[in-house]
Design an enzyme around this catalytic site. Structure first.
Site, mmCIF file in Angstrom:
data_model
loop_
_atom_site.group_PDB
_atom_site.id
_atom_site.type_symbol
_atom_site.label_atom_id
_atom_site.label_comp_id
_atom_site.label_asym_id
_atom_site.label_seq_id
_atom_site.Cartn_x
_atom_site.Cartn_y
_atom_site.Cartn_z
ATOM 1 N N GLY A 46 40.624 44.437 44.867
ATOM 2 C CA GLY A 46 40.409 44.485 43.518
ATOM 3 C C GLY A 46 39.334 43.745 42.814
ATOM 4 O O GLY A 46 38.595 42.631 43.711
ATOM 5 N N GLN A 51 34.608 39.104 36.476
ATOM 6 C CA GLN A 51 33.879 38.411 37.738
ATOM 7 C C GLN A 51 32.465 38.771 37.988
ATOM 8 O O GLN A 51 32.089 37.995 38.875
ATOM 9 C CB GLN A 51 35.074 39.007 39.118
ATOM 10 C CG GLN A 51 36.327 38.217 38.816
ATOM 11 C CD GLN A 51 37.293 38.900 39.959
ATOM 12 O OE1 GLN A 51 37.721 40.011 39.855
ATOM 13 N NE2 GLN A 51 37.517 38.051 41.034
ATOM 14 N N CYS A 94 41.087 35.329 45.971
ATOM 15 C CA CYS A 94 40.570 35.847 45.030
ATOM 16 C C CYS A 94 38.944 35.494 45.175
ATOM 17 O O CYS A 94 38.490 34.592 45.791
ATOM 18 C CB CYS A 94 40.506 34.959 43.677
ATOM 19 S SG CYS A 94 39.767 35.409 42.133
ATOM 20 N N LEU A 95 38.121 36.642 45.106
ATOM 21 C CA LEU A 95 36.836 36.627 45.167
ATOM 22 C C LEU A 95 36.257 35.496 44.441
ATOM 23 O O LEU A 95 34.941 35.163 45.083
ATOM 24 C CB LEU A 95 36.221 38.117 45.226
ATOM 25 C CG LEU A 95 36.861 39.311 45.877
ATOM 26 C CD1 LEU A 95 36.036 40.532 45.325
ATOM 27 C CD2 LEU A 95 36.706 39.117 47.389
ATOM 28 N N HIS A 136 47.546 40.086 38.998
ATOM 29 C CA HIS A 136 46.262 39.124 39.220
ATOM 30 C C HIS A 136 45.060 39.586 38.409
ATOM 31 O O HIS A 136 44.476 38.886 37.691
ATOM 32 C CB HIS A 136 45.981 39.248 40.883
ATOM 33 C CG HIS A 136 44.758 38.530 41.171
ATOM 34 N ND1 HIS A 136 45.064 37.342 42.155
ATOM 35 C CD2 HIS A 136 43.520 38.679 41.181
ATOM 36 C CE1 HIS A 136 43.644 36.927 42.326
ATOM 37 N NE2 HIS A 136 42.811 37.571 41.784
ATOM 38 N N GLU A 137 44.775 40.946 38.445
ATOM 39 C CA GLU A 137 43.519 41.223 37.860
ATOM 40 C C GLU A 137 43.693 41.299 36.154
ATOM 41 O O GLU A 137 42.598 41.002 35.482
ATOM 42 C CB GLU A 137 43.014 42.842 38.336
ATOM 43 C CG GLU A 137 42.719 42.946 39.635
ATOM 44 C CD GLU A 137 41.817 42.018 40.256
ATOM 45 O OE1 GLU A 137 40.954 41.519 39.566
ATOM 46 O OE2 GLU A 137 42.057 41.645 41.706
ATOM 47 N N HIS A 140 42.748 38.132 35.293
ATOM 48 C CA HIS A 140 41.297 37.864 34.935
ATOM 49 C C HIS A 140 40.950 38.218 33.463
ATOM 50 O O HIS A 140 40.074 37.455 33.007
ATOM 51 C CB HIS A 140 40.360 38.579 35.948
ATOM 52 C CG HIS A 140 40.465 37.825 37.359
ATOM 53 N ND1 HIS A 140 39.591 36.704 37.512
ATOM 54 C CD2 HIS A 140 40.758 38.358 38.539
ATOM 55 C CE1 HIS A 140 39.707 36.575 38.858
ATOM 56 N NE2 HIS A 140 40.410 37.403 39.507
HETATM 57 O O1 K1U Z 1 38.780 38.575 43.284
HETATM 58 C C1 K1U Z 1 39.891 39.268 42.971
HETATM 59 O O2 K1U Z 1 40.460 39.563 41.888
HETATM 60 C C2 K1U Z 1 40.061 40.259 44.321
HETATM 61 C C3 K1U Z 1 41.554 39.868 44.893
HETATM 62 C C4 K1U Z 1 42.677 40.600 44.894
HETATM 63 C C5 K1U Z 1 44.015 40.283 45.271
HETATM 64 C C6 K1U Z 1 44.269 39.839 46.452
HETATM 65 C C7 K1U Z 1 45.577 39.638 47.072
HETATM 66 C C8 K1U Z 1 46.408 39.325 46.209
HETATM 67 C C9 K1U Z 1 46.091 39.575 44.854
HETATM 68 C C10 K1U Z 1 44.991 40.248 44.305
HETATM 69 C C11 K1U Z 1 41.046 40.176 46.655
HETATM 70 O O3 K1U Z 1 40.527 41.335 46.860
HETATM 71 S S1 K1U Z 1 40.913 38.740 47.517
HETATM 72 C C12 K1U Z 1 40.357 39.468 49.236
HETATM 73 C C13 K1U Z 1 41.584 40.138 49.794
HETATM 74 O O4 K1U Z 1 42.702 40.030 49.429
HETATM 75 C C14 K1U Z 1 41.364 40.963 50.952
HETATM 76 C C15 K1U Z 1 39.911 41.173 51.474
HETATM 77 C C16 K1U Z 1 39.799 42.185 52.424
HETATM 78 C C17 K1U Z 1 40.746 42.926 52.984
HETATM 79 C C18 K1U Z 1 42.061 42.735 52.356
HETATM 80 C C19 K1U Z 1 42.445 41.837 51.444
HETATM 81 ZN ZN ZN Z 2 41.040 37.280 41.326
#
Ligand code: K1U
Ligand code: ZN
Length: 172
Positions: A46, A51, A94-95, A136-137, A140
């Site tokens: 996401g 971001q 979270c990225l 979560h998004e 943000h």
């Molecule tokens: O930064 C963000 O908002 C994105 C975040 C979204 C998220 C992940 C897990 C739970 C709630 C919200 C991510 O994508 S973190 C990276 C991640 O979860 C992932 C990366 C590669 C493959 C699978 C998952």
């Molecule tokens: Zn995030």
């Protein structure tokens, strides 16, 4: 389409409240395309526009597994309706808070009203990872990070480590 830099906490821009979008036009679709490229490159599941430093109420997501065909979703001006009373704990990342993961409690299910890639109104019933990720998004868009749901001790430790890493990266 291009990959844009992702802001990292404690960048103050991540605390901005994003503004509603007036119109879903080609310019907004170009932003959504860049967001999707940026998210796939990271990689993540996401991304909210803030971001990448754009304070608009826009989210992209793709929850397809590695062996599945891509399933991009675009949410413009999303609104959460009817969050369930029952909650679940899900491990979140979270990225913008790289390399930290922790469990966050949120409503297990919710309904989301939004405009899609073509500006058409849609309503989606979300549960499981979809409900977690959309909430979560949505956070943000309000300037909230998942670490704000953790104890002050954990949050402060994470922010201290991120600041230290950023100082180190600038110096080298
Ligand atoms: O930064 C963000 O908002 C994105 C975040 C979204 C998220 C992940 C897990 C739970 C709630 C919200 C991510 O994508 S973190 C990276 C991640 O979860 C992932 C990366 C590669 C493959 C699978 C998952
Ligand atoms: Zn995030």
């Amino acid at each position: 389409m291009s990959i844009r830099p992702i802001l990292t906490a404690p960048d103050p821009r991540l605390r901005e409240v994003s503004k509603p979008v007036d119109k879903v036009d080609d310019e907004l679709r170009a932003l959504m395309d860049d967001m999707l490229d940026t998210m796939y490159d990271a990689p993540g599941i996401g991304l909210a526009a803030i971001q990448i430093g754009v304070p608009k109420r826009v989210i992209v997501m793709d929850l397809a597994g590695e062996d599945e065909k891509p399933a991009p979703c675009y949410f413009v001006n999303p609104e959460i309706l009817d969050p369930s009373d029952d909650t679940n704990l899900h491990e979140e990342g979270c990225l913008s808070v790289p390399e930290f993961f922790d469990a966050v409690e949120r409503p297990s299910r919710c309904r989301v009203k939004y405009l899609d890639y073509d500006g058409k109104e849609q309503v989606l019933d979300a549960e499981g990872l979809l409900a977690t990720c959309i909430q979560h998004e949505m956070d943000h868009l309000e300037g909230v990070l998942f670490i704000d749901h953790l104890s002050r001790l954990k949050r402060d430790r994470i922010l201290k480590k991120l600041k230290k890493e950023q100082r180190f990266a600038k110096a080298s």
